[in-house]
Design an enzyme around this catalytic site. Structure first.
Site, PDB file in Angstrom:
ATOM      1  N   VAL A  18       0.934  -1.309  -0.172  1.00  0.00           N
ATOM      2  CA  VAL A  18      -0.012  -0.035  -0.017  1.00  0.00           C
ATOM      3  C   VAL A  18       0.936   1.270   0.068  1.00  0.00           C
ATOM      4  CG1 VAL A  18      -2.026  -0.771   1.041  1.00  0.00           C
ATOM      5  CG2 VAL A  18      -0.159   0.020   2.531  1.00  0.00           C
ATOM      6  N   GLY A  19       2.217   1.149   0.517  1.00  0.00           N
ATOM      7  CA  GLY A  19       3.079   2.246   0.385  1.00  0.00           C
ATOM      8  C   GLY A  19       3.547   2.926   1.989  1.00  0.00           C
ATOM      9  N   LYS A  20       3.950   1.620   2.700  1.00  0.00           N
ATOM     10  CA  LYS A  20       4.261   2.066   4.249  1.00  0.00           C
ATOM     11  C   LYS A  20       5.690   2.370   4.021  1.00  0.00           C
ATOM     12  CE  LYS A  20       3.453  -2.387   5.206  1.00  0.00           C
ATOM     13  NZ  LYS A  20       2.714  -2.701   4.303  1.00  0.00           N
ATOM     14  N   THR A  21       6.322   1.748   3.159  1.00  0.00           N
ATOM     15  CA  THR A  21       7.990   2.036   3.210  1.00  0.00           C
ATOM     16  C   THR A  21       8.016   3.698   2.511  1.00  0.00           C
ATOM     17  OG1 THR A  21       8.445  -0.100   3.190  1.00  0.00           O
ATOM     18  CG2 THR A  21      10.086   1.539   2.448  1.00  0.00           C
ATOM     19  N   THR A  22       7.411   3.894   1.347  1.00  0.00           N
ATOM     20  CA  THR A  22       7.034   5.180   0.806  1.00  0.00           C
ATOM     21  C   THR A  22       6.744   6.181   1.619  1.00  0.00           C
ATOM     22  OG1 THR A  22       6.613   3.864  -1.484  1.00  0.00           O
ATOM     23  CG2 THR A  22       6.542   6.002  -1.445  1.00  0.00           C
ATOM     24  N   ASP A  44      10.385  -4.222   9.009  1.00  0.00           N
ATOM     25  CA  ASP A  44      10.095  -5.378   8.004  1.00  0.00           C
ATOM     26  C   ASP A  44      11.178  -6.318   7.860  1.00  0.00           C
ATOM     27  OD1 ASP A  44       9.052  -6.940   6.206  1.00  0.00           O
ATOM     28  OD2 ASP A  44       8.270  -5.285   4.611  1.00  0.00           O
ATOM     29  N   ASN A 258      -3.494   6.283  -0.004  1.00  0.00           N
ATOM     30  CA  ASN A 258      -2.224   6.706  -1.109  1.00  0.00           C
ATOM     31  C   ASN A 258      -2.736   5.756  -2.121  1.00  0.00           C
ATOM     32  OD1 ASN A 258       0.426   7.067  -1.720  1.00  0.00           O
ATOM     33  ND2 ASN A 258       1.151   4.783  -1.264  1.00  0.00           N
TER      34      ASN A 258
END
Ligand SMILES: Nc1ncnc2c1ncn2[C@@H]1O[C@H](COP(=O)(O)OP(=O)(O)O)[C@@H](O)[C@H]1O
Ligand SMILES: [Mg+2]
Length: 314
Positions: A18-22, A44, A258
């Site tokens: 979903v975009g956690k790192t981004t 992670d 996102n």
């Protein structure tokens, strides 16, 4: 005097992809470029924070640009530390019990349920106690939902167990005292009778304190962001996170929508999520490969909300 809420740690949770790192990287960069000293850490096991920031990262903080340090937690090291600690504690407590084959027990324990989430938990404790005082803000990029929910629930659930075990230990000590009162010559008088001197009770109290500090961190000192994409599956997962965090009394601070505009999927935001402040981030069709593109995602309004929340008196 009222002290400000010490929301110093920000978490990004959500379904894989979903975009956690981004968003963690973008949020941390935006904070750092506005003058805050920031640590962003990936929990992670399948790390890609280094890829998002364009820097090779390690198990200790590395400065990736002024005001911004980043790290990727090596869970394997933490699993080994946790097992080693348990092994030496058991060995010292049960040194008389030669029939217990601790080595084979620990081979099994390494792959037992619970070990991985404990390792994440002790890694967070280390960040919170050792590293966090060196920074204004800590941003945590989390693993997939199942593991994240397990480590977030660990302090509460294990805390209950340890409380029960402490009560049991108190009962044992009381029974010992009763026996010695009834029979002052009882061999029990050689054992420990007072909980202040009892090693086992002392160890349980230490574990209780560590767990309750982490419970407090999650419930009271964290800025929790749950990320969704415009699709039903990620929203369903966000609902699951909300239900679980409600039970743990961990409040969600924001919902981050996102990849807005990515597809014309059928989806809707569920009523119980709609009451939480929402921030939207457009889908960048050309991809996100540079730090400038991370900044352009537009996490500034999320950063402003976070900083405002920090300065509200408790
Ligand atoms: N707003 C966005 N626009 C375009 N691509 C995005 C956006 N957010 C994330 N991505 C891309 O989606 C993929 C998954 O993102 P990532 O942050 O790794 O997810 P997670 O950490 O939740 O698994 C990556 O390739 C990332 O570049
Ligand atoms: Mg990730």
């Amino acid at each position: 005097m009222v002290s400000p809420v010490s929301h110093k740690t920000a978490f990004f949770l959500g379904k894989g992809g979903v975009g956690k790192t981004t968003l963690s990287a973008s949020f941390a960069l935006t904070l750092a470029r506005s003058g805050q000293k920031v640590l962003v850490a990936s929990l992670d096991p399948a790390h890609n924070l280094g890829d998002a920031l364009g820097s090779a990262l390690k198990n200790e903080p590395l400065t990736v640009e002024p005001n911004l340090d980043a790290m990727e937690i090596d869970l394997e090291t933490w699993i080994n530390t946790y097992l080693e600690e348990s092994r030496s504690q058991l060995k010292s407590t049960y040194s008389y019990n030669v029939t217990l084959n601790l080595d084979s027990l620990f081979k099994i324990l390494k792959y037992s349920p619970g070990t991985e989430e404990y390792a994440v938990l002790w890694a967070i404790e280390d960040i919170h106690c050792r590293l966090s005082p060196l920074y204004d803000i800590v941003v945590l990029d989390t693993p997939p939902t199942a593991l994240s929910l397990r480590f977030l629930s660990m302090p509460t659930i294990s805390g209950l167990w340890v409380k029960e075990l402490s009560k049991l230990r108190e009962t044992i000590l009381e029974k010992r005292s009763t026996l010695v009162r009834l029979n002052p010559e009882s061999p029990v008088k050689e054992s420990c009778l007072d909980k202040d001197d009892d090693k086992v009770y002392g160890k349980l109290s230490t574990i209780r304190q560590r767990l309750s500090m982490l419970e407090h961190l999650f419930q009271k000192e964290s800025f929790i962001n749950v990320i969704v994409n415009p699709d039903e599956l990620s929203v369903t997962e966000a609902l699951r996170i909300k239900d679980e965090l409600d039970r743990l009394e961990i409040p969600i601070s924001t919902i981050c929508l996102n990849k807005k505009g990515v597809l014309n999927n059928e989806w809707h935001i569920h009523q119980s999520l709609a009451a939480i402040p929402m921030f939207s981030f457009d889908f960048e069709s050309s991809g996100i490969r540079t730090r400038d593109q991370l900044i352009q995602l537009g996490t500034q309004h999320l950063v402003d909300t976070f900083l405002d929340k920090r300065s509200i008196p408790a």
